[in-house]
Motif scaffolding. Structure first.
Motif, PDB file in Angstrom:
ATOM      1  N   ARG A   1       0.721  -1.317   0.130  1.00 34.88           N
ATOM      2  CA  ARG A   1       0.035  -0.022  -0.113  1.00 34.88           C
ATOM      3  C   ARG A   1       0.550   1.062  -0.073  1.00 34.88           C
ATOM      4  NH1 ARG A   1      -4.157  -0.261   4.881  1.00 34.88           N
ATOM      5  NH2 ARG A   1      -2.386  -0.959   5.963  1.00 34.88           N
ATOM      6  N   ARG A   2       2.128   1.151   0.005  1.00 37.71           N
ATOM      7  CA  ARG A   2       3.105   2.307   0.085  1.00 37.71           C
ATOM      8  C   ARG A   2       2.968   2.979  -1.204  1.00 37.71           C
ATOM      9  NH1 ARG A   2       7.784   3.522  -2.190  1.00 37.71           N
ATOM     10  NH2 ARG A   2       9.303   4.793  -0.965  1.00 37.71           N
ATOM     11  N   GLY A   3       2.808   4.355  -1.066  1.00 34.68           N
ATOM     12  CA  GLY A   3       2.893   5.157  -2.394  1.00 34.68           C
ATOM     13  C   GLY A   3       3.875   5.212  -3.140  1.00 34.68           C
ATOM     14  N   LYS A   4       3.732   5.497  -4.399  1.00 35.07           N
ATOM     15  CA  LYS A   4       4.627   5.171  -5.562  1.00 35.07           C
ATOM     16  C   LYS A   4       5.721   6.617  -5.405  1.00 35.07           C
ATOM     17  CE  LYS A   4       2.140   2.774  -8.855  1.00 35.07           C
ATOM     18  NZ  LYS A   4       1.584   2.873 -10.179  1.00 35.07           N
TER      19      LYS A   4
ATOM     20  N   ALA B   1     -12.491 -13.303   7.609  1.00 34.07           N
ATOM     21  CA  ALA B   1     -11.839 -14.008   6.861  1.00 34.07           C
ATOM     22  C   ALA B   1     -10.766 -14.536   6.854  1.00 34.07           C
ATOM     23  CB  ALA B   1     -12.187 -13.806   5.273  1.00 34.07           C
ATOM     24  N   CYS B   2      -9.795 -13.588   7.449  1.00 36.16           N
ATOM     25  CA  CYS B   2      -8.266 -14.002   7.294  1.00 36.16           C
ATOM     26  C   CYS B   2      -7.683 -13.803   9.077  1.00 36.16           C
ATOM     27  CB  CYS B   2      -7.366 -13.182   6.459  1.00 36.16           C
ATOM     28  SG  CYS B   2      -7.366 -11.614   6.741  1.00 36.16           S
ATOM     29  N   ARG B   3      -8.561 -13.054   9.535  1.00 37.11           N
ATOM     30  CA  ARG B   3      -8.392 -13.150  11.176  1.00 37.11           C
ATOM     31  C   ARG B   3      -7.403 -11.951  11.331  1.00 37.11           C
ATOM     32  NH1 ARG B   3      -8.944 -18.973  14.319  1.00 37.11           N
ATOM     33  NH2 ARG B   3     -10.919 -19.157  13.685  1.00 37.11           N
ATOM     34  N   GLY B   4      -7.240 -11.052  10.273  1.00 37.90           N
ATOM     35  CA  GLY B   4      -6.359 -10.051  10.417  1.00 37.90           C
ATOM     36  C   GLY B   4      -4.718 -10.200   9.582  1.00 37.90           C
ATOM     37  N   THR B   5      -4.867 -11.539   9.222  1.00 42.42           N
ATOM     38  CA  THR B   5      -3.349 -11.827   8.520  1.00 42.42           C
ATOM     39  C   THR B   5      -3.131 -11.327   7.127  1.00 42.42           C
ATOM     40  OG1 THR B   5      -3.928 -13.958   7.788  1.00 42.42           O
ATOM     41  CG2 THR B   5      -3.315 -13.707   9.989  1.00 42.42           C
ATOM     42  N   GLY B   6      -4.516 -11.040   6.466  1.00 38.82           N
ATOM     43  CA  GLY B   6      -4.130 -10.649   5.172  1.00 38.82           C
ATOM     44  C   GLY B   6      -4.033 -11.965   4.250  1.00 38.82           C
ATOM     45  N   LYS B   7      -3.978 -13.065   4.840  1.00 38.27           N
ATOM     46  CA  LYS B   7      -3.654 -14.429   3.965  1.00 38.27           C
ATOM     47  C   LYS B   7      -4.799 -15.374   4.503  1.00 38.27           C
ATOM     48  CE  LYS B   7       1.164 -13.494   4.060  1.00 38.27           C
ATOM     49  NZ  LYS B   7       2.732 -13.968   4.269  1.00 38.27           N
ATOM     50  N   VAL B   8      -5.142 -16.209   3.583  1.00 34.05           N
ATOM     51  CA  VAL B   8      -6.042 -17.472   3.614  1.00 34.05           C
ATOM     52  C   VAL B   8      -5.508 -18.723   3.002  1.00 34.05           C
ATOM     53  CG1 VAL B   8      -8.126 -15.995   3.850  1.00 34.05           C
ATOM     54  CG2 VAL B   8      -7.296 -16.869   1.759  1.00 34.05           C
ATOM     55  N   GLN B   9      -5.565 -19.927   3.781  1.00 37.25           N
ATOM     56  CA  GLN B   9      -5.266 -20.828   3.338  1.00 37.25           C
ATOM     57  C   GLN B   9      -6.444 -21.351   1.843  1.00 37.25           C
ATOM     58  OE1 GLN B   9      -4.705 -23.939   6.222  1.00 37.25           O
ATOM     59  NE2 GLN B   9      -2.596 -23.287   6.591  1.00 37.25           N
ATOM     60  N   GLN B  10      -6.132 -22.186   0.944  1.00 35.48           N
ATOM     61  CA  GLN B  10      -6.781 -22.479  -0.282  1.00 35.48           C
ATOM     62  C   GLN B  10      -6.291 -23.893  -0.516  1.00 35.48           C
ATOM     63  OE1 GLN B  10      -5.633 -19.663  -3.305  1.00 35.48           O
ATOM     64  NE2 GLN B  10      -7.215 -18.318  -2.560  1.00 35.48           N
ATOM     65  N   ILE B  11      -7.269 -24.930  -0.622  1.00 29.73           N
ATOM     66  CA  ILE B  11      -7.053 -26.258  -0.965  1.00 29.73           C
ATOM     67  C   ILE B  11      -7.123 -26.487  -2.443  1.00 29.73           C
ATOM     68  CG2 ILE B  11      -7.775 -28.624  -0.407  1.00 29.73           C
ATOM     69  CD1 ILE B  11      -8.403 -27.798   2.248  1.00 29.73           C
ATOM     70  N   LYS B  12      -6.194 -26.860  -3.021  1.00 31.16           N
ATOM     71  CA  LYS B  12      -6.421 -27.046  -4.639  1.00 31.16           C
ATOM     72  C   LYS B  12      -6.572 -28.523  -4.869  1.00 31.16           C
ATOM     73  CE  LYS B  12      -4.818 -22.535  -6.208  1.00 31.16           C
ATOM     74  NZ  LYS B  12      -4.066 -21.711  -6.963  1.00 31.16           N
ATOM     75  N   LYS B  13      -7.266 -29.208  -5.683  1.00 37.17           N
ATOM     76  CA  LYS B  13      -7.400 -30.570  -5.878  1.00 37.17           C
ATOM     77  C   LYS B  13      -6.691 -30.621  -7.339  1.00 37.17           C
ATOM     78  CE  LYS B  13     -11.043 -31.848  -2.840  1.00 37.17           C
ATOM     79  NZ  LYS B  13     -12.365 -32.587  -2.902  1.00 37.17           N
TER      80      LYS B  13
ATOM     81  N   GLY C   1      -2.643 -17.813   0.061  1.00 40.90           N
ATOM     82  CA  GLY C   1      -2.924 -16.602  -0.927  1.00 40.90           C
ATOM     83  C   GLY C   1      -3.444 -15.500  -0.206  1.00 40.90           C
ATOM     84  N   ILE C   2      -3.403 -14.321  -1.075  1.00 41.92           N
ATOM     85  CA  ILE C   2      -4.040 -13.351  -0.305  1.00 41.92           C
ATOM     86  C   ILE C   2      -5.595 -13.345  -0.210  1.00 41.92           C
ATOM     87  CG2 ILE C   2      -4.393 -10.604  -1.144  1.00 41.92           C
ATOM     88  CD1 ILE C   2      -1.767 -10.814  -2.537  1.00 41.92           C
ATOM     89  N   CYS C   3      -5.941 -12.818   0.991  1.00 39.20           N
ATOM     90  CA  CYS C   3      -7.547 -12.605   1.206  1.00 39.20           C
ATOM     91  C   CYS C   3      -8.227 -11.899   0.315  1.00 39.20           C
ATOM     92  CB  CYS C   3      -7.644 -12.214   2.589  1.00 39.20           C
ATOM     93  SG  CYS C   3      -9.224 -12.298   3.375  1.00 39.20           S
ATOM     94  N   PRO C   4      -9.173 -12.492  -0.217  1.00 34.10           N
ATOM     95  CA  PRO C   4     -10.045 -11.826  -1.156  1.00 34.10           C
ATOM     96  C   PRO C   4     -11.013 -10.891  -0.631  1.00 34.10           C
ATOM     97  CG  PRO C   4     -10.819 -14.060  -0.886  1.00 34.10           C
ATOM     98  CD  PRO C   4      -9.676 -13.879  -0.187  1.00 34.10           C
ATOM     99  N   GLU C   5     -11.248 -11.235   0.645  1.00 36.52           N
ATOM    100  CA  GLU C   5     -12.141 -10.174   1.475  1.00 36.52           C
ATOM    101  C   GLU C   5     -11.658  -8.706   1.729  1.00 36.52           C
ATOM    102  OE1 GLU C   5     -15.441 -10.668   1.918  1.00 36.52           O
ATOM    103  OE2 GLU C   5     -15.332 -12.497   0.841  1.00 36.52           O
ATOM    104  N   CYS C   6     -10.360  -8.840   2.318  1.00 36.39           N
ATOM    105  CA  CYS C   6      -9.767  -7.400   2.563  1.00 36.39           C
ATOM    106  C   CYS C   6      -8.569  -7.131   1.709  1.00 36.39           C
ATOM    107  CB  CYS C   6      -9.126  -7.719   4.266  1.00 36.39           C
ATOM    108  SG  CYS C   6      -7.842  -8.859   4.226  1.00 36.39           S
ATOM    109  N   LYS C   7      -8.143  -8.076   0.526  1.00 35.87           N
ATOM    110  CA  LYS C   7      -7.104  -7.745  -0.425  1.00 35.87           C
ATOM    111  C   LYS C   7      -5.793  -7.813   0.412  1.00 35.87           C
ATOM    112  CE  LYS C   7     -10.464  -5.218  -3.490  1.00 35.87           C
ATOM    113  NZ  LYS C   7     -10.550  -4.110  -4.312  1.00 35.87           N
TER     114      LYS C   7
END
Length: 361
Positions: free
Chosen positions: A119-122, A170-182, A192-198
């Motif tokens: 989120r840091r500015g350019k 969704a991520c409990r403040g971590t910004g990351k969520v676990q995803q299970i891929k088959k 991966g990055i939490c889709p709710e809070c980006k």
């Protein structure tokens, strides 16, 4: 100080080669492992610049940067961090905190890069063209920029005033969520990055009506740049955190000002010395005389033309050049003498010259 030499790599080294070289040297010189702290800081500083594509390109192109932020107790023009790349020197800010993920891997600190860092500015880069005369003194220059600035309504928080910012469920403040891929090879768990809070870990209870939750808006800002005497073309002034505002109150980017000094119609600059040419008459060259000369700062001085001066002779006037950058005193002014040969002369002048010719002149 050459960053490539410090990391013991070639100038065309890839990002992967830079990272490997840093890992190797950081292991060797890290203070926690009994290494040389000064050497470790140099290694870290070199990696901070060369691992960042923008900073590396700037280092390769300009080779010198000085910091335009006045320190406490200064007059606003002292305390500049600067370096001349063509002399093998360089000074750049560095931050050990930015390397948390690498040190975590190497030394078991258990740190992870904060997903909110994105989120840091350019950074913003601007060229300022100034006349040669302005390099004689410290001065300020105002520039207008169209950029992201902090939203006044929410003070950069991204939420409506009076409302709360809550932790992402969704991520409990971590910004990351676990995803299970088959897959055909079985199930795999990825992070991966939490889709709710980006990836931010927080969500405003009610987004700001002005910035729509960004914490920043596009606006015009006037910035005053302090430029010290003696600056030269392609020197860079760094104004910390005056670039784009970061998202939701995060750190702003930096503003980099590149100085371009205009060519002067009379004086030519070579480092801190000035060169100019004056035309004199034949009689002045032979007999010698004091002639009036206007200097770069607008004052008139008397220049002594010695007897028997030849065309092309260069006279030096001490201390009438450009002030030494971050130093004391000034360069010199060098004046080339050119003798004018008149194309037309009067009858009386011709008669005198013929007499002089008879006398062997």
């Amino acid at each position: 100080m050459d960053y490539y030499e410090i990391l013991q790599i070639k100038k065309n080294a890839s990002q992967e080669e830079i990272k490997k070289a840093f890992h190797k040297l950081a292991h060797k010189y890290h203070p926690d492992k009994g290494g040389d702290e000064k050497k470790f800081k140099e290694i870290n500083e070199a990696y901070q610049v060369l691992s960042d594509k923008t900073k590396r390109a700037q280092y390769d192109q300009f080779g010198r940067v000085f910091d335009g932020q006045p320190g406490p107790g200064t007059d606003g023009f002292s305390g500049f961090n600067w370096a001349w790349g063509n002399k093998g020197q360089q000074e750049v800010e560095f931050d050990l905190g930015d390397l948390g993920d690498i040190f975590g891997e190497m030394f078991g600190f258990g740190q992870q890069r904060n997903t909110r860092d994105n989120r840091r500015g350019k950074d913003i880069q601007v060229d300022i063209e100034i006349p040669l005369e302005k390099t004689l003194i410290d001065f300020t220059e105002k520039i207008n920029l169209s950029k992201y600035v902090i939203c006044n309504r929410c003070s950069g928080k991204g939420s409506e005033p009076g409302t709360k910012i809550k932790e992402c469920v969704a991520c409990r403040g971590t910004g990351k969520v676990q995803q299970i891929k088959k897959t055909i090879f079985g199930s795999f768990t990825t992070v991966g990055i939490c889709p709710e809070c980006k990836g931010e870990g927080i969500i405003p209870e009610k987004p700001c009506n002005v910035c729509k939750g960004e914490g920043r808006i596009k606006a015009q800002e006037t910035i005053e740049i302090k430029i010290p005497a003696g600056v030269d073309t392609n020197q860079i002034i760094k104004i910390g955190e005056k670039g784009e505002a970061g998202r939701k109150g995060q750190k702003a980017g930096n503003l980099y000002i590149r100085i371009l000094v205009k060519k002067h119609p009379i004086f030519e600059r070579r480092e801190d010395d000035l060169f100019t040419t004056i035309n004199i008459k034949f009689s002045q060259a032979v007999l010698g005389e004091q002639v009036e000369l206007k200097t770069i700062d607008g004052t008139n001085i008397l220049l002594e033309i010695p007897q028997g001066t030849e065309s092309g002779k260069i006279l030096r006037i001490s201390g009438k050049g450009i002030p030494h950058f971050q130093g004391h005193g000034r360069g010199n002014l060098y004046v080339e003498i050119k003798i004018i040969t008149p194309k037309k002369i009067s009858k009386s002048q011709k008669k005198i010259l013929e007499e002089l010719k008879k006398e062997g002149l």
